[in-house]
Scaffold this active site. Sequence first.
Site, PDB file in Angstrom:
ATOM      1  N   ALA A 189      44.918  47.660  46.622  1.00  0.00           N
ATOM      2  CA  ALA A 189      43.936  47.732  45.535  1.00  0.00           C
ATOM      3  C   ALA A 189      42.709  48.419  46.137  1.00  0.00           C
ATOM      4  CB  ALA A 189      43.602  46.338  45.049  1.00  0.00           C
ATOM      5  N   GLY A 240      34.231  44.329  47.128  1.00  0.00           N
ATOM      6  CA  GLY A 240      35.663  44.139  47.396  1.00  0.00           C
ATOM      7  C   GLY A 240      36.386  43.686  46.150  1.00  0.00           C
ATOM      8  N   ASN A 241      37.607  43.228  46.295  1.00  0.00           N
ATOM      9  CA  ASN A 241      38.337  42.683  45.144  1.00  0.00           C
ATOM     10  C   ASN A 241      39.244  41.558  45.621  1.00  0.00           C
ATOM     11  OD1 ASN A 241      41.101  43.825  45.712  1.00  0.00           O
ATOM     12  ND2 ASN A 241      39.895  45.713  45.670  1.00  0.00           N
ATOM     13  N   TYR A 242      39.908  40.911  44.665  1.00  0.00           N
ATOM     14  CA  TYR A 242      40.653  39.686  44.969  1.00  0.00           C
ATOM     15  C   TYR A 242      42.066  39.922  45.502  1.00  0.00           C
ATOM     16  CZ  TYR A 242      37.054  36.990  42.532  1.00  0.00           C
ATOM     17  OH  TYR A 242      35.883  36.408  42.175  1.00  0.00           O
TER      18      TYR A 242
END
Length: 400
Positions: A276, A208-210
């Site tokens: 994102a 995943g990402n932030y």
Amino acid sequence: MLKDKKIILGITGSIAAYKAAYLVRLLIKKGAEVQVVMTPAAKEFIAPLTLSTLSRKPVISEFFSDRDGSWNSHVELGLWADAMLVAPATASTIGKMANGIADNMLITTYLSCKAPVFVAPAMDLDMYAHPATRQNVERLRSFGNHIIEPAEGELASQLVGKGRMEDPEQIVLALEGFFSSEKELSGRKIIITAGPTYEKIDPVRFIGNYSSGKMGFALAEVCAERGAEVTLVTGPVALHTNHPGIRRIDVESADEMYWETMKVFPEADVAILCAAVADYRPESQAIEKIKRENNGDMLLPLVRNMDIAEALGKEKQENQLLIGFALETNDAVEHAKDKLKRKNLDFIVLNSLENKGAGFQYDTNKISIIDRLGEVADFPLKSKREVAFDIVNKMITLFK
Ligand code: CTP
């Protein structure tokens, strides 16, 4: 937008009451007529004289005026208003509003008020997080009241967390958004993708990402306030929204986001691609938790995800707009221009990574907007809500 609007400003007993003076000032400057109603506790924090001077009207606090015994009619006041704003709203006042406990002038006015009501909570972080407060806030939401979520930051207790009353400027923006008379986007259908995507490795792990989703949610709210019918396709985020103009579709992976977005795009006037999206996902997803090998490292083969922006760029019709985002670390403008062309976007929002406070997780952002003519407009560091206004304003110019 607030010119000649009649606003009841309810002030309650929180340390944030000192900011109410500035709030009155801002509303008056915008041309609004402000009637301040204070709870008895609020008077411990700020002098009624300050507020009556700034609002140019006597402050109401009691059912009867001490001076001549005349009656302050909460019913008349409730009918007079175009909007009621309770700022700051303490846990106690929120609880009374949610349960109809009419033991002061502010609550009776609230119960008599036919106009839209805005509530800007202010309290300590643990009080705000308590299930009792959460339930009361949700209850107000279910009555159709607009909650102006508190911000995160240092609180009067010196603890840091969510509970600080939103800044007066932001509160005024929320009211302006609501009253935005033009409702320039009514009848428009807008898709917004937001947040990160999670690409499953096995039942308990993912890539995943932030991304927090804050920018996409701010855009959804601003578009809905201006009259658009918004479909918000969001990855896993800890945010909520309850504007009736927003239909939220929760997804997890890029693939799900792709399908949900493609489904609604033919009907849409605009797609704003704020998510994102993970460019890759694990080639296969283990059904059972992957065990650690005793020796050696692990290789995880990844395969490409669909590029949602690029796919929509291919489908896009003459009357549709496509807006993308870019986050670059080097040669930012050149790379963003390249993405704009490659994905057939109408404009691209370039997030600056140079400023502290901009981008993932933060409440603020610093952007440049690059359009098809190659024009670059730079904006200063602003709250994500104000950034959303800038993006929506640019979008509206392209409709004309
Ligand atoms: N985007 C998308 N689907 C993807 C990847 C990106 O819709 N699979 C969208 C994003 O929402 C954003 C824009 O495309 O609006 C640019 O995203 P970014 O990740 O910067 O672009 P990439 O094409 O993946 O380029 P990079 O090589 O810089 O990662």
